[in-house]
Scaffold this motif. Sequence first.
Motif, short mmCIF file in Angstrom:
data_model
loop_
_atom_site.label_atom_id
_atom_site.label_comp_id
_atom_site.label_asym_id
_atom_site.label_seq_id
_atom_site.Cartn_x
_atom_site.Cartn_y
_atom_site.Cartn_z
N THR A 170 55.76 -35.04 -41.77
CA THR A 170 54.52 -34.31 -41.58
C THR A 170 54.28 -33.41 -40.51
N ASP A 193 61.57 -31.99 -51.39
CA ASP A 193 60.41 -32.71 -51.30
C ASP A 193 59.30 -31.76 -52.06
N GLN A 194 58.82 -32.43 -52.72
CA GLN A 194 57.80 -31.34 -53.57
C GLN A 194 56.57 -31.00 -52.66
N VAL A 195 55.97 -31.98 -51.59
CA VAL A 195 55.00 -31.49 -50.75
C VAL A 195 55.52 -30.70 -49.99
N GLU A 196 56.60 -30.59 -49.41
CA GLU A 196 57.02 -29.68 -48.34
C GLU A 196 57.08 -28.28 -49.28
N THR A 199 53.28 -27.00 -49.67
CA THR A 199 52.68 -26.59 -48.45
C THR A 199 53.21 -25.69 -47.57
N SER B 236 50.74 -41.69 -47.11
CA SER B 236 50.86 -40.23 -46.84
C SER B 236 49.77 -39.60 -47.47
N LEU B 310 47.68 -28.90 -53.33
CA LEU B 310 49.15 -29.67 -53.89
C LEU B 310 49.21 -29.61 -55.16
N LYS B 328 40.86 -35.99 -49.21
CA LYS B 328 41.61 -35.34 -50.41
C LYS B 328 40.35 -34.72 -51.57
#
Lengths: 363, 363, 415, 281, 302
Positions: A170, A193-196, A199, B236, B310, B328
């Motif tokens: 993060t 990584d989906q979050v990567e 974002t 996370s 996201l 969130k």
Amino acid sequence: MAEVTLRKIVKSYGALEVVHGIDLDIAHNEFVVLVGPSGCGKSTTLRMIAGLEEVSGGEIAIGGRVVNTLPPRARNISMVFQNYALYPHMTVRENLGFSLKIAGRPPAEIDKATDEAAAILGLADYMDRTPGELSGGQRQRVAMGRAIVRHPDVFLFDEPLSNLDAKLRTQMRVEIKKLHQKVKTTIVYVTHDQVEAMTLADRIVIMKDGHIVQTGTPLEVFERPANTFVATFIGSPPMNLVDGVVAGGAVRFAGDVSLPVPPAFRGRVQEGQRVTYGFRADNLMPAGHAMTGIGETAEIDLTIALAEPLGAETILLSELAGVEIQGKMYNPRPVAAGERLSCLLALDHAHLFDAETGASLRT
Amino acid sequence: MAEVTLRKIVKSYGALEVVHGIDLDIAHNEFVVLVGPSGCGKSTTLRMIAGLEEVSGGEIAIGGRVVNTLPPRARNISMVFQNYALYPHMTVRENLGFSLKIAGRPPAEIDKATDEAAAILGLADYMDRTPGELSGGQRQRVAMGRAIVRHPDVFLFDEPLSNLDAKLRTQMRVEIKKLHQKVKTTIVYVTHDQVEAMTLADRIVIMKDGHIVQTGTPLEVFERPANTFVATFIGSPPMNLVDGVVAGGAVRFAGDVSLPVPPAFRGRVQEGQRVTYGFRADNLMPAGHAMTGIGETAEIDLTIALAEPLGAETILLSELAGVEIQGKMYNPRPVAAGERLSCLLALDHAHLFDAETGASLRT
Amino acid sequence: ADGEKFDGYTLRVKLIGGAQYEPLYTLIPQWEKATGAKVEVISRKSHFELDREMKQDIASGNIDYCAFSSHTNFAPQYAVMNQPLDDLIAADTIAGFAPLVISHATVNGELMSLPRHSDVSNLFYVKSLYEDADNKARFKAEYGYDLAPPETWAQASDQAVFFTAPPNRYGTHFAGKDEGIAGRFYEMLVAEGGALFDDDWNPTFNSEAGVRALNWFVDLYSKKAVPAGTTNYVWDDLGLGFATGNVAFDLDWAGWAAFFNGADSKIGGNVGVALAPKGSSGKRTGWSGSHSFSITKQCDNKPAAASFITFLTGHDAQMLEARTGLLPTRVKVWDDARAEFTAKGDSFMVEVFDVWGQSMAEHAFTPPLIPEWGEIANALWPKLQAAILGDMSSQAALDEAADEVREVMEDAGYL
Amino acid sequence: MSRAMKDRLIWAVTFLVMLIICLPGLWVVLSAFRTNGEILTKPAVWIPQNLTLDNFRAIFGLGENVLAIPVGSYFLNSLVISVTSTVLAVVIGMSGGYAFARHRFPGKSGAFLWLMLSRTVPGIALSLPLFILWSWIGLIDTKLGVIVVYTAINVPFTVWLTEGFFRQVPRDLSEAAQIDGCTPWQAFWKVEFPLARSGIASAGIFAFLTSWNEYALASQLTRSTDSKTLPVGLMDFTAQFTIDWAGMCAMAVIIIIPALILTFLVQKHLIAGLTFGGVKG
Amino acid sequence: MTRFRRYARDHAVPLALLSPAVLVILLVVLLPLLFSFYTSFSNYRLIRPDSLWDWVGFRNYARVLGDGDFWSAFGRTVLFLTVALNLEMLLGLGLALMVNRITWGQRTMRTIMMFPMMFSPILVGFQFKYLFNDTIGLVNNALQSLGLASEPIPFLVDRWLAFAAISFAEIWMSTSIFAILILAGLFAMPKDPIEAARVDGCSNWQVFRHITLPFLMPFIYIAMTIRSLDVARAYDIVDVMTGGGPAGRTELLWTLIARTAYDDARMGRANAMAYFSILLSIFFTWFFFRKLMAARRHLGAF
Ligand SMILES: Nc1ncnc2c1ncn2[C@@H]1O[C@H](COP(=O)(O)OP(=O)(O)OP(=O)(O)O)[C@@H](O)[C@H]1O
Ligand SMILES: Nc1ncnc2c1ncn2[C@@H]1O[C@H](COP(=O)(O)OP(=O)(O)OP(=O)(O)O)[C@@H](O)[C@H]1O
Ligand SMILES: [Mg+2]
Ligand SMILES: [Mg+2]
């Protein structure tokens, strides 16, 4: 100005073609994330942009200049290699400062830049070790550091954070974002990584088997997947897909279950058309554990096969028309296997795809 | 029976001690996940169990037998190396079948086992390539495959899925779970992936700087973190932590904000005590986007600094008492930076820690 | 030649090197001083090495020097570059040398080199063995004649067998390879009344005399009266072996005399010398040759070169070499050296000079002075070895060798 | 058995083996300090009675009636010739080896084989033509002449050897260097060269020792103290009828010691695990 | 021509890198080779320079073909190569593995290991000539002192003992060359696969057999190739020890050729022999080269 343009790029290893003529325009200062299943050609594409792999066909241009035959050093790029490719005979400090030293920068500047990168990456304590004496994550950070000490026109990152823990990842994500804003470079970034991906990306490029399947902003690809592949590939857990037949404003599945045609698709389907109905686990939740304000919903009764608690939420595994589907329980309570729950499906977020081709029926 | 016992295990490289006397009992057939920041000693611990790294102090027992001086082959373990460690001179098929060949199994059996593993791992098309001709993720799958073709007493997995895409990773997770249930072996698994840790582990072991910080079931460590380190490390985005002082049933922060002492901690704190208040992003949500049934809540008004969409949810970055915090928004709508939102904090999921030591005040 | 001046001239020479040869060169500064010339030694090697070098020089035409060390047996090979000396050296100088030695240095009627010192082999023996009463009695009983240094090779053979007591003592030994065995065979052949060639250069050594000559070696070897390794021995092995006292008698050159009788030798003070034995034809073996100095045809200052080689073979120079046991080529030096040894009371060296002097004067002969001698020797010796080791019969070995030698002679145009 | 014990045992065994291997050589070294009469004799003198430096004195001309062997100039010649030809052979070999290891070009394996075959020519077939050629261009009896020849005989194998080692250096490392802005030359020099240095050092050692000890060609191409090397000088001890074995041994010691020192210095570059930690996978 | 030019342009870098090697070999090997090839068809004798023009066609070759001594030397050379190379390789491998295991004082041990390499081949020749001498040789003396032999053993005379003796000398001198080359190969080895193999259940021997050895094979073949050409250096040893004798029992091609060339001064014929020996070397080289390529292919992209 460093826009990167790929025109019908092909790559073959001997008789084996692994990249099949991809076209991609990356604007100056754009942050493009490349995603796709393992082995689909992401690294190969990066390596071709970097000039490490000869292009078997097509044209690559950086900043408007065709670079097909230029050596890597003439392209002014930084790259984080998937396998790190650290200099084993140099200390961390030397690894980090190498490119600057080659560029002939004064030692004071090199020291400053490496110290800065080391601080960002939490490597300050390891500056005098060689890569062999580092942990996997530390090595990856050195690889990252080596790329960011420079000010290239284009950054190429090949899964640069895969071996880091969530917290560090993060942090690093934020640092990369900052870097991008600060130095205004073009970035091509490969990640699983989906979050990567979500974002960081200005635009996500989804590859499959050496082809580009869809390009779009993170929200676009998430909310309007072009086909079932993207639908299942983006988002975790993958989108639930159930085959059915359109029958009177609803889609009828095997076992005599049916769900309404989602609002966005009404009028786009014909009676009797064979379709695939898609919805995400996030949008299927037990009544009473649902969020507020989710628009039009449909109700289904499901028998829970397995509940996977993840902490703040629990994944529920169930079955619809013979297909395994997943739902999510927010603010969870313990659920026993075999329990029967009434669930709500948020129809605004449901999709229809052509049952044959898998293409979205949205357009 | 293959329980693994570590007794005061110490590892030093020269003068540098990197593992400081850890104690761990792993029951037969238990699935233990080792997590911790990069460089905390996870790989080193696995390598000591495998017998690849000499133990500098303490005792390792497998199945009740002290193995400190036994060579790896006498320990009957399988291992997935963080850096793969494939045999570069063998094809994928040979890599997979090597251990069986060494064990003198008949060729037919070897073929069957490797084909099976290849099918699970999606490697069937690459069986005759050498590792040099594979992509990063394919290599990692070969490393994985090499471990699972055998029936060892103990499996050691060092970040076996880090280079795979989300979808494949989910599949693999399921396969590992199945494997564990089928062959009833003891598994020690290192990962940085929270979902993997949460879904796979019977027990999570959290390491930091060569020490074990907490051991417990996934829910335990998520819901009752022993200290602020675990609190921020697991989950996370990391748990928000804000320092304050107990004052009249509430905790007062800088800038004259205060929040009620969470129900679980009432009676455990004294007036004037300096504490750290902790809560997760999942439990801080804009009113109107909150879930139902979340118990006692407190309301805070927050100015949104940044919204990170996201897909199914949006992360909101804000600030409380000078500290950056995250919340969130489920079922999100676009949020502009600077927008002021009234948010709900689910107090059942809030924590208090000692401000000095960081230890949880729960017990 | 005395008094000539070659101021400023640099004479380039190639000289044989090695411990026995170098003391002479300490005199070179005297010549330089006397003539004003400089000497540049551009090569200093053992003779076999030097020989290769000469051949290469001839092959490449790279002859940029004036004088060189030669050997009477090798000299015919250098015909292309070798300057005849008859006009360069005063006749009275040449007259000072022993006539036999000068004749050895003459090829096709032209004097090719000035001999420096000679060599020929005679017998060294361990005195105590021959004087031991018990030995005498047993020998007499066994062979029917008195034990004394052998007069004939047949006697030598008897005595060698008699004295053999392996592993600590052998009767004798011989140089068993290379030119060593070829030369030994050759002198035995002559002593047995045979010849290498007939008058038309047909090889004739595979005659009965040849077989007899070869059988002498074969018998000794099969009776183990010589060390088994003798087939690999060359000169240094013989010298070292005899000095350790492991061998009863040794046919060798005079250069070892001082060493054999000296402190480093186990038989010091216990060495006797005798003339080389006779073969069945009544002729003594006497394979001989001389180290010598020659001048190149390409030399740009032949008088200087002549002066130089005359100096190095002059009386004083030879005296210096004679003191170390080398055999002089000037008649007068023989007498002077002998007188000097007598004066010093070195009776052993006096005896050596007597014996070797006699054999140089009366028995010495050279192999054919043709360039092919080396090739002939090389064709011979492996076959001789084969016979000695029992791989084939003497006759067969000599026949095969004769065929090869014939080929050599054919190629060289003699036949 | 504990690991430390085992290590010590292995050490002891290795040491013993090494000692046995060295015995014949040690005999030579010991002989350098003895007299001919004591070394080669029967019955053998096992315990040296009197160790002496006479052999060395004789070499340097300190004895009576012996001309000094010009060890000084032989030594210098040997050193200049060996070091120069080694450096040349290693540099040329590295350049060729690198081309073979890293570049693709048609006819590569043919060229590789051809290079090897050039070594198949026995010295004898070469020495005379070489001699004639060299005397035409005036290289006979010059250090340069010998240097060129030694370089040529060492080049084929420095090529193959370094090629083998460059292959072991992961290609990614030079790629990383090029990304970091290196020219191919810089990438080679700063990354691949240091990582292949075990191989280069062993090639260097091998080339050096070959040149240092070579006799057959040197004995033909060198003539005078201008160019004669130590092994050729060794033959100074063999005269027509005698061999001064003890003197030779002394000379051998003089030859061996510098070689030993140089090898010891160079072989510190033989390092295990140079590429460890560089790439994953 | 244009094709050649295009080839040169496309591959300028490797060609430039290779050119120094090619040039120096051209000068030192190829030119002389052409000359000696010519002379093999002449009756060239060193001491008669004009005989260079004495063309004899295939006479030299015909004679060599019909020469029994030559063929027995040829066969012996093949045997010598085979025996010496294989033993050197095995012993060198053993030494390298042993030294590789050592952690303490390894550098010193390595230097000790290389000790025999410091000996010039002619010195080695003399050394073993004296060691194996049948009367005053150290080996015989030792055997007799220890009571292991009563008669002197003629090491340099007996047919097989002599062959063994020259092989021994050659092996003594050259084993450490193998050892050092293989050791360097061991040092260049990645250690990950070894760890993986140990976890996969390999004993030390199996690790060696399946991992270490395949990695070393290319190095071993390179060393073999180098050495198969380089044993010609054994000429010096053999020449000094036995000179090919006695009775040709230790005659190798090189001693035979050298004697023909220089002592007999028959260069033409010697060169004809030399070309046969080149054929032999070519065969050995090609053999090892094929093996090397196979081993390389086996190692794949590595
Ligand atoms: N050979 C070595 N010499 C010195 N320190 C070392 C060596 N190998 C590892 N270390 C240090 O030991 C610590 C633990 O390393 P380890 O590989 O166990 O970490 P890890 O927990 O697996 O980390 P990661 O998640 O990054 O893989 C690290 O700080 C590393 O720098
Ligand atoms: N040298 C090679 N020879 C043949 N095929 C190769 C070679 N290198 C890569 N490939 C193949 O090319 C395809 C693309 O590889 P690439 O490394 O680009 O995949 P990737 O998308 O980066 O995958 P991953 O996420 O696993 O790293 C893969 O299927 C791989 O097997
Ligand atoms: Mg990749
Ligand atoms: Mg690790």
